[in-house]
Motif scaffolding. Structure first.
Motif, PDB file in Angstrom:
ATOM      1  N   PHE A 189     -14.912   8.126  11.273  1.00 35.86           N
ATOM      2  CA  PHE A 189     -14.462   8.495   9.930  1.00 35.86           C
ATOM      3  C   PHE A 189     -12.945   8.702   9.924  1.00 35.86           C
ATOM      4  O   PHE A 189     -12.239   8.195   9.053  1.00 35.86           O
ATOM      5  N   ASN A 190     -12.444   9.439  10.916  1.00 36.39           N
ATOM      6  CA  ASN A 190     -11.008   9.702  11.005  1.00 36.39           C
ATOM      7  C   ASN A 190     -10.217   8.408  11.154  1.00 36.39           C
ATOM      8  O   ASN A 190      -9.161   8.230  10.535  1.00 36.39           O
ATOM      9  N   GLN A 191     -10.722   7.483  11.975  1.00 34.04           N
ATOM     10  CA  GLN A 191     -10.043   6.203  12.159  1.00 34.04           C
ATOM     11  C   GLN A 191     -10.038   5.393  10.858  1.00 34.04           C
ATOM     12  O   GLN A 191      -9.032   4.765  10.510  1.00 34.04           O
ATOM     13  N   THR A 192     -11.152   5.422  10.151  1.00 27.25           N
ATOM     14  CA  THR A 192     -11.244   4.693   8.882  1.00 27.25           C
ATOM     15  C   THR A 192     -10.266   5.249   7.864  1.00 27.25           C
ATOM     16  O   THR A 192      -9.528   4.496   7.214  1.00 27.25           O
ATOM     17  N   ILE A 193     -10.224   6.555   7.732  1.00 26.18           N
ATOM     18  CA  ILE A 193      -9.300   7.192   6.793  1.00 26.18           C
ATOM     19  C   ILE A 193      -7.856   6.892   7.182  1.00 26.18           C
ATOM     20  O   ILE A 193      -7.010   6.597   6.343  1.00 26.18           O
ATOM     21  N   SER A 194      -7.558   6.935   8.470  1.00 21.87           N
ATOM     22  CA  SER A 194      -6.217   6.652   8.958  1.00 21.87           C
ATOM     23  C   SER A 194      -5.795   5.234   8.585  1.00 21.87           C
ATOM     24  O   SER A 194      -4.674   5.015   8.106  1.00 21.87           O
ATOM     25  N   LEU A 195      -6.677   4.271   8.797  1.00 20.79           N
ATOM     26  CA  LEU A 195      -6.369   2.890   8.429  1.00 20.79           C
ATOM     27  C   LEU A 195      -6.156   2.735   6.923  1.00 20.79           C
ATOM     28  O   LEU A 195      -5.249   2.022   6.486  1.00 20.79           O
ATOM     29  N   MET A 196      -6.979   3.414   6.137  1.00 16.15           N
ATOM     30  CA  MET A 196      -6.834   3.348   4.677  1.00 16.15           C
ATOM     31  C   MET A 196      -5.490   3.925   4.239  1.00 16.15           C
ATOM     32  O   MET A 196      -4.817   3.365   3.368  1.00 16.15           O
ATOM     33  N   LEU A 197      -5.085   5.038   4.847  1.00 14.99           N
ATOM     34  CA  LEU A 197      -3.803   5.652   4.504  1.00 14.99           C
ATOM     35  C   LEU A 197      -2.631   4.755   4.912  1.00 14.99           C
ATOM     36  O   LEU A 197      -1.664   4.607   4.170  1.00 14.99           O
ATOM     37  N   LYS A 198      -2.726   4.150   6.093  1.00 12.15           N
ATOM     38  CA  LYS A 198      -1.673   3.238   6.541  1.00 12.15           C
ATOM     39  C   LYS A 198      -1.545   2.067   5.579  1.00 12.15           C
ATOM     40  O   LYS A 198      -0.438   1.649   5.237  1.00 12.15           O
ATOM     41  N   LYS A 199      -2.671   1.506   5.154  1.00 12.69           N
ATOM     42  CA  LYS A 199      -2.641   0.379   4.218  1.00 12.69           C
ATOM     43  C   LYS A 199      -2.015   0.806   2.896  1.00 12.69           C
ATOM     44  O   LYS A 199      -1.186   0.088   2.340  1.00 12.69           O
ATOM     45  N   ALA A 200      -2.373   1.969   2.404  1.00 14.10           N
ATOM     46  CA  ALA A 200      -1.814   2.456   1.140  1.00 14.10           C
ATOM     47  C   ALA A 200      -0.304   2.635   1.252  1.00 14.10           C
ATOM     48  O   ALA A 200       0.443   2.262   0.343  1.00 14.10           O
TER      49      ALA A 200
END
Length: 71
Positions: free
Chosen positions: A22-33
């Protein structure tokens, strides 16, 4: 990161492995944003510069001549 109570409760129920995913997924989403926002700002800056150059009389043809004269 702050979340509402329902999301916090769900997160707390995750296994350690699920939390890591979950943390990795959120991190990737934030980086993309952030990257998307950065690209949008960069693109807008380039558009603003282009519009200002055109307003000041710099046409693509004149730019080509200027660039060719520096070779």
């Amino acid at each position: 990161m702050e979340v509402d109570d329902a999301v916090g409760k769900i997160y707390r129920s995750f296994s350690p492995e699920s939390k890591q995913q979950f943390n990795q997924t959120i991190s990737l989403m934030l980086k993309k944003a952030v990257n998307d926002a950065t690209f949008a700002e960069y693109s807008k800056l380039l558009d603003d510069i282009s519009n200002e150059a055109l307003k000041n009389g710099l046409t693509p043809e004149i730019l080509e001549e200027l660039l060719a004269s520096n070779d």
